[in-house]
Design a protein around this motif. Structure first.
Motif, PDB file in Angstrom:
ATOM      1  N   ILE A 113       0.829  -1.219   0.000  1.00  0.00           N
ATOM      2  CA  ILE A 113       0.000   0.000   0.000  1.00  0.00           C
ATOM      3  C   ILE A 113       0.864   1.271   0.000  1.00  0.00           C
ATOM      4  O   ILE A 113       0.651   2.160  -0.841  1.00  0.00           O
ATOM      5  CB  ILE A 113      -1.027  -0.018   1.166  1.00  0.00           C
ATOM      6  N   PRO A 114       1.860   1.398   0.890  1.00  0.00           N
ATOM      7  CA  PRO A 114       2.670   2.640   0.862  1.00  0.00           C
ATOM      8  C   PRO A 114       3.300   2.864  -0.507  1.00  0.00           C
ATOM      9  O   PRO A 114       3.293   3.983  -1.031  1.00  0.00           O
ATOM     10  CB  PRO A 114       3.745   2.388   1.927  1.00  0.00           C
ATOM     11  N   ALA A 115       3.803   1.811  -1.124  1.00  0.00           N
ATOM     12  CA  ALA A 115       4.476   1.950  -2.432  1.00  0.00           C
ATOM     13  C   ALA A 115       3.491   2.386  -3.507  1.00  0.00           C
ATOM     14  O   ALA A 115       3.808   3.251  -4.335  1.00  0.00           O
ATOM     15  CB  ALA A 115       5.131   0.630  -2.814  1.00  0.00           C
ATOM     16  N   VAL A 116       2.287   1.797  -3.522  1.00  0.00           N
ATOM     17  CA  VAL A 116       1.354   2.156  -4.605  1.00  0.00           C
ATOM     18  C   VAL A 116       0.800   3.563  -4.416  1.00  0.00           C
ATOM     19  O   VAL A 116       0.547   4.283  -5.385  1.00  0.00           O
ATOM     20  CB  VAL A 116       0.213   1.120  -4.801  1.00  0.00           C
ATOM     21  N   VAL A 117       0.644   3.952  -3.145  1.00  0.00           N
ATOM     22  CA  VAL A 117       0.164   5.324  -2.888  1.00  0.00           C
ATOM     23  C   VAL A 117       1.242   6.310  -3.339  1.00  0.00           C
ATOM     24  O   VAL A 117       0.956   7.327  -3.980  1.00  0.00           O
ATOM     25  CB  VAL A 117      -0.208   5.505  -1.392  1.00  0.00           C
ATOM     26  N   LYS A 118       2.487   5.957  -3.082  1.00  0.00           N
ATOM     27  CA  LYS A 118       3.600   6.792  -3.536  1.00  0.00           C
ATOM     28  C   LYS A 118       3.608   6.903  -5.063  1.00  0.00           C
ATOM     29  O   LYS A 118       3.933   7.952  -5.637  1.00  0.00           O
ATOM     30  CB  LYS A 118       4.921   6.180  -3.045  1.00  0.00           C
ATOM     31  N   ALA A 119       3.200   5.843  -5.721  1.00  0.00           N
ATOM     32  CA  ALA A 119       3.184   5.850  -7.194  1.00  0.00           C
ATOM     33  C   ALA A 119       1.975   6.609  -7.745  1.00  0.00           C
ATOM     34  O   ALA A 119       1.814   6.725  -8.955  1.00  0.00           O
ATOM     35  CB  ALA A 119       3.186   4.423  -7.711  1.00  0.00           C
ATOM     36  N   GLY A 120       1.075   7.086  -6.849  1.00  0.00           N
ATOM     37  CA  GLY A 120      -0.033   7.927  -7.319  1.00  0.00           C
ATOM     38  C   GLY A 120      -1.421   7.322  -7.185  1.00  0.00           C
ATOM     39  O   GLY A 120      -2.418   7.954  -7.535  1.00  0.00           O
ATOM     40  N   VAL A 121      -1.504   6.090  -6.668  1.00  0.00           N
ATOM     41  CA  VAL A 121      -2.819   5.445  -6.511  1.00  0.00           C
ATOM     42  C   VAL A 121      -3.634   6.158  -5.432  1.00  0.00           C
ATOM     43  O   VAL A 121      -3.122   6.451  -4.348  1.00  0.00           O
ATOM     44  CB  VAL A 121      -2.630   3.942  -6.154  1.00  0.00           C
ATOM     45  N   LYS A 122      -4.920   6.437  -5.746  1.00  0.00           N
ATOM     46  CA  LYS A 122      -5.769   7.130  -4.761  1.00  0.00           C
ATOM     47  C   LYS A 122      -6.935   6.266  -4.298  1.00  0.00           C
ATOM     48  O   LYS A 122      -7.699   6.671  -3.427  1.00  0.00           O
ATOM     49  CB  LYS A 122      -6.293   8.426  -5.383  1.00  0.00           C
TER      50      LYS A 122
END
Ligand SMILES: CC(=O)N[C@H]1[C@@H](OP(=O)(O)OP(=O)(O)OC[C@H]2O[C@@H](n3ccc(=O)[nH]c3=O)[C@H](O)[C@@H]2O)O[C@H](CO)[C@@H](O)[C@@H]1O[C@H](C)C(=O)N[C@@H](C)C(=O)N[C@H](CCC(=O)O)C(=O)O
Ligand SMILES: Nc1ncnc2c1ncn2[C@@H]1O[C@H](COP(=O)(O)OP(=O)(O)OP(=O)(O)O)[C@@H](O)[C@H]1O
Length: 488
Positions: free
Chosen positions: A53-62
């Protein structure tokens, strides 16, 4: 498109954020995460992707779809679902605009015969002038374009994406293999097949990361009859009652032995001529048709009967069904690669003792002068297969050539020694030629008129895996090359 519209088939709970986010893609692999995508977190056999989750949020996932109520960063929408794999399937169907509903869909399950039967159905439909999409062990097939897939039944997102491509390409029909694992992993959740076919069931795919035991395997395979409108079952299978007991579709049966089934194979003949090696039989019951199928073997009577049973519902011209069956070619499944007065050479994918046993047994129906078998076993896999296949070959073939088959990180000679251990306990004659190319050439060069040579184990596979490297190797090509070189 608003995310809310993709969610309409799901039961969910909004844990945080808004459903009004704009999303344009679904991603279930963190390495593909990007802005605008919704990330579906799934607990896998190796990793639990909630940890990304932290990585995908960092990649822009909302937007996240989760099956664990874990903390998520502020400003991110978190949707809780009971089962994320099922959610991925339902979201994907919506994302691609429910493409499966735009085709006549046929799902095929069973321990053996899925690939053969789906190919038969595709060939016959094409012979009737229909455009067909096919999914299975040989990949995603649209016309002549084949896209390899990792799994027999790919992940739900890839399935719906493929369905959409098929619809865009003008396919009216979809025929696909549905593995028990696909049911277990919810890859086909939400799909109702117009027709479901169950070829047979025997113990297989039981072990780590697959099924706990035979009951579980049977349970998931039987789901086909809860996810199709019309279902066709093999009544010759000893487990037919167990398989169909909870069926919720309209059910039909086919059989080679039992009387009174909806579809029955009668007057079965095994034909071996220099220009045609195959089977002939009459379909009787709800549908009547004399058929001639250009691939041999008793189990292909069952496969062809199963295919015709399904196709009988589709109001197709009978002469075209017959034409399709007479001109079949199923890549690496009882494939007659060469046939003349000298010998018949067959390439087949039998890769365990049960398949090998039924293959060698049914080739005897053709009264060959000698039944010759060329086979090996994979490295870094269960040793049981070596012992049981060695035993089958020794008992059922007149002559066996033991060779290599994907030795991986083991020495071919060691694998051959294991096979030797069991074949030498039988009366079967054998030799050992570790190089598979040489083994194939030897079998053809030393053929006696009327011999049948079965090159077993690799079927459609176009590689030989040695020490972690895959070299191009296709049994069919090797047979044709040998025939050329030997000038027979
Ligand atoms: C046991 C099993 O079925 N595993 C399938 C499953 O993988 P998995 O979810 O368990 O894998 P995982 O590595 O733990 O990953 C979990 C999640 O984390 C994600 N992830 C992972 C790593 C990362 O860096 N970031 C990330 O987000 C993954 O995308 C996944 O969503 O989901 C994957 C995607 O759909 C499948 O490719 C994979 O099939 C593996 C390769 C497999 O061997 N399956 C066999 C048992 C199988 O399905 N066989 C049947 C039967 C064939 C027959 O009848 O002959 C088939 O249909 O092929
Ligand atoms: N109906 C059948 N009953 C028993 N054996 C079969 C049947 N059909 C095919 N076989 C044997 O099993 C092998 C695999 O057949 P096929 O690829 O059609 O089955 P599958 O269900 O797709 O198998 P897999 O899951 O192993 O890929 C064939 O090469 C043949 O030897």
């Amino acid at each position: 498109m608003k995310f809310k519209e993709w969610l309409k088939d799901l039961n969910y709970e909004v844990l945080q954020g808004s459903l009004d986010e704009d999303v344009d893609e679904i991603v279930y692999d963190s390495r593909k995460a990007r802005e605008g995508a919704v990330f579906v977190c799934m607990k896998g056999t190796k990793v639990d992707s909630h940890e990304f989750i932290p990585a995908v949020v960092k990649a822009g996932v909302k937007v996240l779809v989760m099956e664990e109520k874990v903390p998520v960063p502020e400003g991110v929408t978190a949707i809780y679902v009971h089962n994320a794999r099922e959610a991925l399937a339902l979201l994907s169907a919506a994302r691609f605009g429910y493409p499966a509903e735009k085709m006549v869909t046929i799902g095929v399950t069973g321990t053996k015969g899925k690939t053969t039967t789906t190919h038969m159905i595709k060939t016959i439909l094409e012979s009737c002038g229909k455009k067909v999409g096919m999914i299975g062990t040989t990949g995603i097939v649209i016309g002549d374009v084949v896209t390899p897939t990792k799994n027999t039944t790919p992940e739900s997102y890839e399935l719906h994406e493929a369905f959409q491509t098929m619809v865009e390409a003008g396919c009216e029909y979809l025929v696909m293999e549905v593995s028990s694992q696909a049911y277990k992993m919810h890859r086909v959740a939400g799909i109702t097949f117009d027709y479901g076919l169950f070829t047979n069931i025997s113990p297989d795919h039981i072990g780590p990361d697959e099924h706990e035991d035979f009951d579980e395997y049977l349970y998931y395979k039987s789901r086909i009859f809860n996810t199709c409108k019309k279902g066709v079952m093999n009544k010759d299978d000893v487990h037919w009652e167990q398989v169909t007991k909870d069926a919720s579709c309209q059910l039909y049966f086919f059989s080679m032995d039992a009387e009174g089934t909806d579809f029955k194979a009668d007057n079965i003949h095994y034909v071996s001529q220099s220009d045609f090696v195959g089977i002939e039989f009459d379909v009787k019951g709800r549908y009547s048709l004399p058929v001639r199928v250009n691939i041999p073997g008793r189990f292909n009577v069952a496969n062809a009967l199963a295919a015709v049973s399904i196709l009988s519902f589709l109001d197709l011209p009978k002469d075209r069904i017959c034409h399709g069956l007479e001109h079949l070619s199923v890549n690496g499944r009882m494939e007659i690669v060469y046939s003349s007065e000298k010998c018949t050479v067959i390439v087949d994918y039998a890769h365990n003792a049960i398949s090998m046993e039924s293959l060698l047994t049914t080739l005897r129906d053709y009264n060959p002068k000698r039944l010759v078998c060329v086979f090996g076993c994979g490295g870094n896999r269960s040793k049981d297969r070596r012992y049981s296949m060695g035993d089958s070959a020794g008992r059922l073939a007149d002559f066996t050539i033991i060779t290599a088959d994907n030795s991986r990180f083991e020495k071919t000679e060691d694998i051959i020694a294991d096979i030797r251990g069991s074949i030498s306990k039988t009366a079967g004659k054998f030799i050992e030629i570790p190089d598979r190319r040489e083994a194939i050439r030897y079998s053809i060069a030393h053929a006696e008129p009327g011999d049948m040579i079965a090159i077993i184990g690799k079927g459609h596979e176009d590689y030989q895996e040695m020490n972690g490297v895959r070299h191009h190797f296709l049994d069919r090509e090797e047979v044709l090359e040998a025939v050329k070189i030997l000038n027979i």
